[in-house]
Design a protein around this motif. Structure first.
Motif, mmCIF file in Angstrom:
data_model
loop_
_atom_site.group_PDB
_atom_site.id
_atom_site.type_symbol
_atom_site.label_atom_id
_atom_site.label_comp_id
_atom_site.label_asym_id
_atom_site.label_seq_id
_atom_site.Cartn_x
_atom_site.Cartn_y
_atom_site.Cartn_z
ATOM 1 N N THR A 79 5.371 0.480 7.294
ATOM 2 C CA THR A 79 5.122 -0.106 6.346
ATOM 3 C C THR A 79 5.790 -1.552 6.269
ATOM 4 O O THR A 79 7.110 -1.425 6.703
ATOM 5 C CB THR A 79 5.348 0.541 4.980
ATOM 6 N N VAL A 80 5.459 -2.552 5.630
ATOM 7 C CA VAL A 80 5.984 -3.803 5.333
ATOM 8 C C VAL A 80 5.813 -4.421 3.945
ATOM 9 O O VAL A 80 4.717 -4.011 3.595
ATOM 10 C CB VAL A 80 5.718 -4.858 6.581
ATOM 11 N N LEU A 81 6.890 -5.166 3.488
ATOM 12 C CA LEU A 81 6.544 -5.378 2.196
ATOM 13 C C LEU A 81 5.867 -6.983 2.161
ATOM 14 O O LEU A 81 6.352 -7.846 2.611
ATOM 15 C CB LEU A 81 7.791 -5.533 1.314
ATOM 16 N N ASP A 82 4.972 -6.854 1.233
ATOM 17 C CA ASP A 82 3.805 -8.176 1.353
ATOM 18 C C ASP A 82 4.263 -8.779 0.061
ATOM 19 O O ASP A 82 3.873 -8.287 -1.189
ATOM 20 C CB ASP A 82 2.512 -7.818 1.418
ATOM 21 N N LEU A 117 0.980 -1.193 8.558
ATOM 22 C CA LEU A 117 0.498 -2.300 9.503
ATOM 23 C C LEU A 117 -1.029 -2.295 9.490
ATOM 24 O O LEU A 117 -1.717 -3.563 9.534
ATOM 25 C CB LEU A 117 1.113 -2.099 10.840
ATOM 26 N N ARG A 118 -1.543 -1.149 9.422
ATOM 27 C CA ARG A 118 -3.093 -0.982 9.487
ATOM 28 C C ARG A 118 -3.876 -1.865 8.434
ATOM 29 O O ARG A 118 -4.700 -2.432 8.783
ATOM 30 C CB ARG A 118 -3.461 0.358 9.504
ATOM 31 N N GLU A 153 -2.389 -13.842 -3.580
ATOM 32 C CA GLU A 153 -2.562 -12.461 -4.037
ATOM 33 C C GLU A 153 -1.643 -11.578 -2.909
ATOM 34 O O GLU A 153 -1.946 -11.446 -2.041
ATOM 35 C CB GLU A 153 -3.859 -11.792 -4.073
ATOM 36 N N TYR A 154 -0.708 -10.803 -3.605
ATOM 37 C CA TYR A 154 0.340 -9.948 -2.429
ATOM 38 C C TYR A 154 0.068 -8.478 -3.126
ATOM 39 O O TYR A 154 -0.057 -8.037 -4.441
ATOM 40 C CB TYR A 154 1.644 -10.452 -2.934
ATOM 41 N N LYS A 155 0.207 -7.728 -1.968
ATOM 42 C CA LYS A 155 -0.170 -6.353 -2.045
ATOM 43 C C LYS A 155 1.135 -5.241 -2.081
ATOM 44 O O LYS A 155 0.914 -4.118 -2.311
ATOM 45 C CB LYS A 155 -0.974 -5.800 -0.861
ATOM 46 N N LEU A 177 -3.173 -10.074 5.885
ATOM 47 C CA LEU A 177 -1.974 -10.556 5.189
ATOM 48 C C LEU A 177 -1.082 -11.406 5.880
ATOM 49 O O LEU A 177 -0.651 -10.844 7.190
ATOM 50 C CB LEU A 177 -1.549 -9.215 4.440
ATOM 51 N N ASN A 178 -0.754 -12.579 5.609
ATOM 52 C CA ASN A 178 0.218 -13.377 6.344
ATOM 53 C C ASN A 178 1.615 -13.139 6.367
ATOM 54 O O ASN A 178 2.280 -13.079 7.420
ATOM 55 C CB ASN A 178 -0.024 -14.925 5.630
#
Length: 295
Positions: free
Chosen positions: A51-54, A81-82, A74-76, A89-90
């Motif tokens: 996981t990574v923080l968007d 990663l999937r 918009e941030y999730k 997502l950038n």
């Protein structure tokens, strides 16, 4: 290979024109991230479930700030990663590139046959350095050929007036990615068409098992493949004006219609799932945390 509809109108061969690929470059960032699993000494092994923080983020590089944005700002939050690749997502893409090293992303790009103008900066993660549609189509061969790069070749054979063979091309294969990394990256790209930015492709008549990636820069892109065909679609203006229409709404419909028709030909009709290489392990995970699932 379609260069343009009228040489009288424009002499630009669009298939060989350098353009920013946008997010269609992201699979090579993710491949670099997934390659961390090959290093037994790695302190931060990344998998499709990592996981990574968007969230809005400022990246510092060469003492200068770099502030990319997600689509529509918009941030999730915390995402796997999937999910991050499927929804293009950038922020997670740049974070991954920073984690694994921008220079390593560039090395991956070179290994898959992209040009030497790609630089090791945060912007590399978002496809800001120019490639040609033909280059990126060739680069995607690594995902369906167990990590081997197959260089594009326009001529299969030449025969004389009597039918005798004068020339026969040889397939030029080069090892570019570990087969396990290529397979996992392809798996992420399948999610693009299942639930991500390419999920609407079925409305254009294409329903076969496939993988791919949308891209939006000044132009619209979709690059995708089945076990039989790779197709890269670029849509934009010759003078590099902003096209203002993302790849999912410009290139994806063209890709879907072309692939639906192409696979009706007997040579391409038998699409199959690509075999999983040895060394890939599947486990159940908790979708909210990315950790191993419990009872």
């Amino acid at each position: 290979l379609q260069g343009g509809r009228s040489y009288g109108e424009s002499q630009l061969n669009r298939a060989l024109a350098l353009r920013q690929p946008g997010s269609s470059f992201k699979p090579f960032v993710y491949a670099t991230a997934l390659a961390t699993g090959l290093d037994p000494a790695s302190q931060n092994v990344l998998t499709p479930a990592s996981t990574v923080l968007d969230e809005p983020t400022t990246f510092w590089f060469d003492e200068k700030p770099y502030e990319p944005h997600d689509h529509a700002d918009e941030y999730k939050g915390n995402v796997t990663l999937r999910y991050a690749l499927a929804h293009s997502l950038n922020i997670p893409a740049v974070k991954l590139a920073e984690m694994v090293g921008y220079d390593n992303v560039v090395e991956t790009a070179k290994a898959v046959g992209l040009n030497a103008h790609i630089k090791a900066t945060p912007a590399v993660a978002l496809g800001s350095y120019e490639v040609t549609p033909l280059e990126i189509a060739g680069a995607y061969t690594v995902f369906v050929n167990n990590g081997q790069l197959i260089k594009p070749n326009a001529i299969r054979a030449i025969r004389d007036g009597e039918g005798g063979r004068i020339y026969q091309s040889k397939v030029d294969k080069q090892d570019a990615l570990d087969p396990r990394v290529a397979y996992l990256t392809m798996s992420l790209m399948q999610e693009v068409l299942r639930s991500g930015t390419g999920a609407g492709v079925s409305r254009y008549g294409f329903t076969l098992p496939a993988a791919g990636k949308t891209g939006t820069s000044r132009d619209g892109w979709f690059v995708g493949f089945t076990s039989k065909i790779i197709c890269a679609v670029w849509v934009g203006f010759d003078d590099n004006r902003d096209f203002i229409l993302e790849g999912a709404r410009s290139a994806l419909p063209i890709w879907g219609e072309f692939m639906a028709r192409a696979h009706k030909h007997r040579e391409y009709s038998q699409v199959h799932a690509l075999p999983e290489p040895d060394g890939v392990v599947a486990v159940e995970i908790d979708a909210d945390t990315g950790e191993l699932a419990t009872a």
